[in-house]
Design a protein around this motif. Structure first.
Motif, PDB file in Angstrom:
ATOM      1  N   SER A  16      33.546  15.903  46.124  1.00 25.75           N
ATOM      2  CA  SER A  16      33.923  17.318  46.063  1.00 25.75           C
ATOM      3  C   SER A  16      35.361  17.520  46.513  1.00 25.75           C
ATOM      4  N   SER A  17      35.744  16.864  47.628  1.00 24.77           N
ATOM      5  CA  SER A  17      37.101  17.005  48.146  1.00 24.77           C
ATOM      6  C   SER A  17      38.121  16.469  47.156  1.00 24.77           C
ATOM      7  N   GLY A  18      37.764  15.396  46.470  1.00 21.95           N
ATOM      8  CA  GLY A  18      38.687  14.814  45.514  1.00 21.95           C
ATOM      9  C   GLY A  18      38.962  15.711  44.327  1.00 21.95           C
ATOM     10  N   VAL A  21      41.874  19.616  45.069  1.00 17.53           N
ATOM     11  CA  VAL A  21      43.315  19.750  44.818  1.00 17.53           C
ATOM     12  C   VAL A  21      43.600  19.901  43.323  1.00 17.53           C
ATOM     13  N   PRO A  22      43.023  19.030  42.455  1.00 16.29           N
ATOM     14  CA  PRO A  22      43.217  19.266  41.015  1.00 16.29           C
ATOM     15  C   PRO A  22      42.724  20.642  40.573  1.00 16.29           C
ATOM     16  N   ILE A  28      46.120  27.448  39.244  1.00 18.59           N
ATOM     17  CA  ILE A  28      47.452  28.058  39.297  1.00 18.59           C
ATOM     18  C   ILE A  28      48.189  27.849  37.980  1.00 18.59           C
ATOM     19  N   ALA A  29      48.058  26.646  37.392  1.00 16.48           N
ATOM     20  CA  ALA A  29      48.711  26.367  36.102  1.00 16.48           C
ATOM     21  C   ALA A  29      48.199  27.297  35.013  1.00 16.48           C
ATOM     22  N   VAL A  30      46.889  27.542  34.994  1.00 18.86           N
ATOM     23  CA  VAL A  30      46.313  28.458  34.006  1.00 18.86           C
ATOM     24  C   VAL A  30      46.920  29.850  34.162  1.00 18.86           C
ATOM     25  N   ILE A 340      38.826  24.908  48.942  1.00 17.66           N
ATOM     26  CA  ILE A 340      40.218  24.475  48.752  1.00 17.66           C
ATOM     27  C   ILE A 340      41.089  24.934  49.909  1.00 17.66           C
ATOM     28  N   GLY A 341      40.869  26.180  50.322  1.00 20.21           N
ATOM     29  CA  GLY A 341      41.677  26.702  51.421  1.00 20.21           C
ATOM     30  C   GLY A 341      41.519  25.886  52.691  1.00 20.21           C
TER      31      GLY A 341
END
Length: 459
Positions: A16-18, A21-22, A28-30, A340-341
């Motif tokens: 899950s952690s891996g 970040v992606p 954000i990219a979207v 994520i935060g």
């Protein structure tokens, strides 16, 4: 062979952690691509970005929708009404002639040498209750008139006024950006307001009158032949300068009163209880609007129908802003619920990097990519929200201001404000970059420097 429960849980957490970040980067990219390339409305972009984050992070879509709607609803409830009240107040100020009274009084008492400083004060004062775009349109006739009558460069007069407007927009509530950050980070509004004003004043001075001296050497444009005269409405009269100023500062005084009462009076004290109620943002702005109906509305000769029409006309222009802000709250909640935060918070704690500097950098990157100070603020606030559990009340307020400063960095061709200034001032793209864009960068960098300077004093 079935792994022990603890080992299985650890493996699931690692997977899950891996993906977190992606997921954040994809989300954000979207948002960036949808806003900048496909010209999709920021509210829709933030909604789709939230779903993208959840999908990449492995969150069930049902949970993703729940997270987004929860964040959307709580943000709209906490901030939307404040934005609406601020719009009502600003429209009453403009339609009554109160804004003109402030401008004419300050400018009329200034010499040619002090005019840039007076224009900075006008911009800041008008910018306190108004959205940037409204304040800009309101000030344009005055900027042009002052430039023509004084013989000073349009840049020499205009940049200080724009700096006052922009700084207030980015750093001082009740503007949407600071309000969203305060809500997302659970910051103390009164303290943030006080620190925001404290940091805003020197920032306006540096980015306004002082920077304008340099910018006027690089860019020399005459005042356009616009707004030669503004016809007065028959029978209309302006509220006096003293009444106008007192009304503008009323919500600020109420919110600061609450902050001071919380610091200097014991809990349960009658005075503190009253000031806590009056200084609540909703109550402070509601009182300000009701008072403005008399001081600005009735005081300028408006009848009840005219006052009602002014209030009604203030709302449609800010509907889009409220949607963007609420969608930003949904995006924030998705980031929080995916974890994520917390991942970012843990990384910051172990990296030794200043939380305030990180907040500024995140806001700068999103601002450069999307061109929107509001989108930069709401996105950065969502990413950094988990950090506040380790911060004091004062540090949390400074975190809001660091994000606000970052959200103003280098306005360029993907920012609507860039084109608004360019067209009004009759400048080329290059001239706009050398004046307006650099002014915004000065505001951002000076704001960060002052936040870092104040940090040891409020830690």
């Amino acid at each position: 062979m079935t792994p022990p429960p603890l080992l299985a849980a650890a493996g699931e957490a690692a997977v899950s952690s891996g993906r977190l970040v992606p997921a954040a980067l994809v989300g954000i990219a979207v948002i960036v691509v949808l806003i900048t390339q496909l010209k999709v409305h920021p509210a829709l972009s933030l909604t789709l970005g939230s779903l993208a984050v959840a999908a990449v992070a492995g969150m069930p879509m049902g949970d993703a929708i729940d997270s987004f709607t929860k964040g959307f609803g709580s943000t709209a409830a906490g901030v939307g009404i404040l934005i609406a009240l601020g719009a009502m107040f600003g429209r009453l100020l403009a339609d009554s002639g109160g804004a003109d009274e402030i401008v004419d009084t300050i400018v009329g008492r200034s010499s040619t040498r002090t005019l840039p400083w007076a224009m900075a004060a006008v911009g800041a004062l008008i910018g306190l209750p108004m959205f940037f775009e409204i304040g800009l349109v309101l000030l344009m006739p005055v900027i042009f008139l002052v430039s023509r009558r004084s013989g000073l460069s349009l840049i020499r007069v205009g940049i200080p006024a724009l700096a006052g407007l922009s700084v207030m927009h980015g750093l001082v509530p009740p503007h949407p950006g600071p309000l969203v950050a305060i809500d997302a980070l659970n910051a103390d509004l009164g303290l943030t307001l006080g620190l925001g004003v404290l940091i805003a004043i020197p920032t306006v001075i540096v980015a306004g009158p002082l920077f304008a001296r340099l910018a006027a050497r690089w860019v020399d444009v005459p005042a356009p032949k616009l707004f030669e005269g503004r016809p007065a409405t028959e029978g209309a009269k302006r509220p006096s300068f003293g009444v106008t100023l007192a009304t503008v500062l009323l919500p600020v005084a109420l919110m600061l009163g609450k902050a001071l009462a919380d610091i200097f009076t014991p809990e349960g004290n009658a005075v503190r209880t009253v000031l806590d109620f009056l200084g609540t943002p909703l109550i402070a702005l509601l009182i300000a609007v009701l008072v403005a109906m008399f001081t600005f509305g009735a005081g300028s000769g408006m009848d009840r129908q005219a006052i009602s029409r002014t209030v009604e006309q203030s709302l449609p222009p800010i509907a889009g802003i409220i949607l963007i802000v609420a969608a930003g709250g949904g995006f924030k909640q998705t980031l929080v619920d995916t974890g994520i935060g917390k991942l970012v918070a843990d990384w910051v704690q172990n990296s030794g990097l200043s939380v305030l500097l990180l907040a500024w950098l995140v806001a700068v990157l999103i601002r450069l990519a999307t061109g929107s100070a509001t989108v930069a603020t709401v996105t950065a606030s969502g990413i950094l929200a988990p950090l506040v559990t380790h911060l004091s009340t004062g540090e949390t307020s400074l975190l809001v201001l660091a994000i606000g400063a970052g959200s103003l960095f280098f306005s360029h061709v993907n920012d609507a404000g860039f084109w608004l200034v360019k067209e009004y001032f009759g400048m080329s793209v290059g001239q706009t970059i050398k004046s307006w864009s650099l002014m915004e960068t000065v505001i951002s960098v000076v704001g960060l420097a002052l936040v870092l300077l104040v940090s040891p004093l409020v830690a």
